[in-house]
Design a protein around this motif. Structure first.
Motif, PDB file in Angstrom:
ATOM      1  N   GLY A 205     -67.887 -55.804  55.585  1.00  0.00           N
ATOM      2  CA  GLY A 205     -67.107 -54.625  55.207  1.00  0.00           C
ATOM      3  C   GLY A 205     -66.568 -54.724  53.796  1.00  0.00           C
ATOM      4  O   GLY A 205     -66.876 -53.909  52.933  1.00  0.00           O
TER       5      GLY A 205
ATOM      6  N   ASN B 296     -59.486 -53.655  63.207  1.00  0.00           N
ATOM      7  CA  ASN B 296     -58.939 -54.993  62.962  1.00  0.00           C
ATOM      8  C   ASN B 296     -57.494 -55.142  63.427  1.00  0.00           C
ATOM      9  O   ASN B 296     -57.094 -56.189  63.950  1.00  0.00           O
TER      10      ASN B 296
ATOM     11  N   THR C  71     -65.907 -47.264  58.186  1.00  0.00           N
ATOM     12  CA  THR C  71     -66.236 -47.078  56.764  1.00  0.00           C
ATOM     13  C   THR C  71     -67.589 -47.687  56.383  1.00  0.00           C
ATOM     14  O   THR C  71     -68.482 -46.991  55.898  1.00  0.00           O
TER      15      THR C  71
ATOM     16  N   ASN D 136     -67.489 -56.677  63.299  1.00  0.00           N
ATOM     17  CA  ASN D 136     -67.666 -55.264  62.920  1.00  0.00           C
ATOM     18  C   ASN D 136     -69.117 -54.976  62.558  1.00  0.00           C
ATOM     19  O   ASN D 136     -69.431 -53.923  62.011  1.00  0.00           O
TER      20      ASN D 136
ATOM     21  N   CYS E 245     -59.724 -48.349  61.452  1.00  0.00           N
ATOM     22  CA  CYS E 245     -60.339 -49.682  61.577  1.00  0.00           C
ATOM     23  C   CYS E 245     -59.804 -50.384  62.829  1.00  0.00           C
ATOM     24  O   CYS E 245     -58.638 -50.243  63.185  1.00  0.00           O
TER      25      CYS E 245
ATOM     26  N   CYS F  58     -65.778 -50.330  62.738  1.00  0.00           N
ATOM     27  CA  CYS F  58     -65.653 -50.286  61.273  1.00  0.00           C
ATOM     28  C   CYS F  58     -66.212 -48.937  60.837  1.00  0.00           C
ATOM     29  O   CYS F  58     -67.412 -48.800  60.587  1.00  0.00           O
TER      30      CYS F  58
ATOM     31  N   TRP G 152     -56.319 -52.179  55.558  1.00  0.00           N
ATOM     32  CA  TRP G 152     -57.475 -51.721  56.336  1.00  0.00           C
ATOM     33  C   TRP G 152     -57.624 -50.198  56.297  1.00  0.00           C
ATOM     34  O   TRP G 152     -56.638 -49.469  56.214  1.00  0.00           O
ATOM     35  N   CYS G 153     -58.858 -49.749  56.431  1.00  0.00           N
ATOM     36  CA  CYS G 153     -59.140 -48.308  56.399  1.00  0.00           C
ATOM     37  C   CYS G 153     -58.516 -47.623  57.616  1.00  0.00           C
ATOM     38  O   CYS G 153     -58.373 -48.247  58.681  1.00  0.00           O
TER      39      CYS G 153
ATOM     40  N   CYS H 199     -62.621 -58.566  55.569  1.00  0.00           N
ATOM     41  CA  CYS H 199     -61.599 -57.611  56.020  1.00  0.00           C
ATOM     42  C   CYS H 199     -60.715 -58.232  57.092  1.00  0.00           C
ATOM     43  O   CYS H 199     -59.489 -58.226  56.985  1.00  0.00           O
TER      44      CYS H 199
END
Ligand code: SF4
Length: 275
Positions: free
Chosen positions: A128, A25, A205, A124, A23, A203, A19-20, A54
């Protein structure tokens, strides 16, 4: 040395996650684990099923019996697991695209059957992993790669959809309201039947950057400032339910026969011939 009490629930050899940075999540994944620990469910008796996206990568990091399935198909896979062994605790991890677009039909039929699953939808507001396309839960006017001037499709309220379709436990929280989210997931696990918990996640990104909402902290501040507890929401007049404000909390709970119970009756009527 600081004890990291949740380490045992994660497959250390699968980390770090993909995950970025920033994030949401991971927050919801941990909330699920905290709820499982609260319930005292064993890792050997709990199955985590996810779709594609994601959020659905979470099942790969969690040290339970896990199934990372096809896009939109987590609920049918989970239904099969629960029907094969009703003694298992089955949790579904899904995203807004996975659950309400390609998996939308499975979602409503899971609800109407009242199969005993705990479904956590990580919302999100966008696709994604596949590149920022609009999902059925992208808010009106928000930008996505498929809606560069802002989405004109009215979004689903997945909680209202779940209730209308027959889910027997429906709730919403956010990645900002962690303890609230853990409680709602744990209470959903107590419910005998289809439990649906929507968890709003930031999210940064695919959604935040495109919609100029700001960094992850700003996205979480937005959740803090706009989420209204249901008890307060119910007292608001309609003209106050405006802008970005949205309700969180337990929306619906009712006791109904589960799909496994109904199926047991069929087996009894059939006199054991189905056994
Ligand atoms: Fe999280 Fe969005 Fe990155 Fe996916 S694209 S990992 S939802 S921040």
């Amino acid at each position: 040395m600081i004890e990291r009490s949740y380490e045992k629930y994660f497959r250390q050899n699968r980390l770090p996650h993909l995950w970025c940075p920033g994030c949401g999540n991971g927050i919801v994944m941990k909330a699920i684990v905290q709820a499982i620990e609260k319930k005292g469910w064993s890792q050997d008796n709990t199955v985590i099923v996810s779709g594609i996206g994601c959020s659905s990568r979470a099942s790969g990091y969690m040290d339970f019996d896990t199934l990372h399935t096809a896009h939109g198909r987590a609920i049918p896979f989970a239904t099969g697991v629960k029907m094969a062994n009703p003694n298992l605790n089955v949790v579904v991890i899904t995203g807004d695209g996975d659950c309400t677009a390609i998996g939308g039909n499975h979602f409503i039929h899971g609800c109407r059957r009242n199969i005993d699953l705990t479904v956590v939808l990580f919302n999100n507001n966008i696709y994604g992993m596949t590149g920022g396309q609009a999902s059925p839960m992208t808010p009106l006017g928000k930008k996505a790669t498929t809606a560069p001037y802002g989405s004109i499709d009215r979004p689903f309220d997945a909680c209202k959809l779940a209730e209308a379709a027959g889910a027997t436990y429906v709730a919403r929280s956010t990645a900002f309201h962690v303890q609230h989210l853990v409680k709602l997931i744990a209470d959903g696990m107590d419910n005998k039947g289809f439990s649906f918990i929507e968890a709003l996640v930031q999210c940064p990104t695919a959604y935040g950057r495109r919609n100029k909402i700001g960094d992850p902290a700003k996205m979480m501040a937005w959740m803090r400032d706009n989420a209204v507890m249901k008890t307060a929401w119910d007292k608001l007049s309609e003209d106050k339910k405006i802008g970005d404000k949205f309700p969180i909390g337990l929306f619906y709970k009712v006791e109904e026969e589960t799909y496994n119970d109904s199926y047991e009756k069929v087996r009894d009527i059939a006199g054991g011939s189905l056994r």
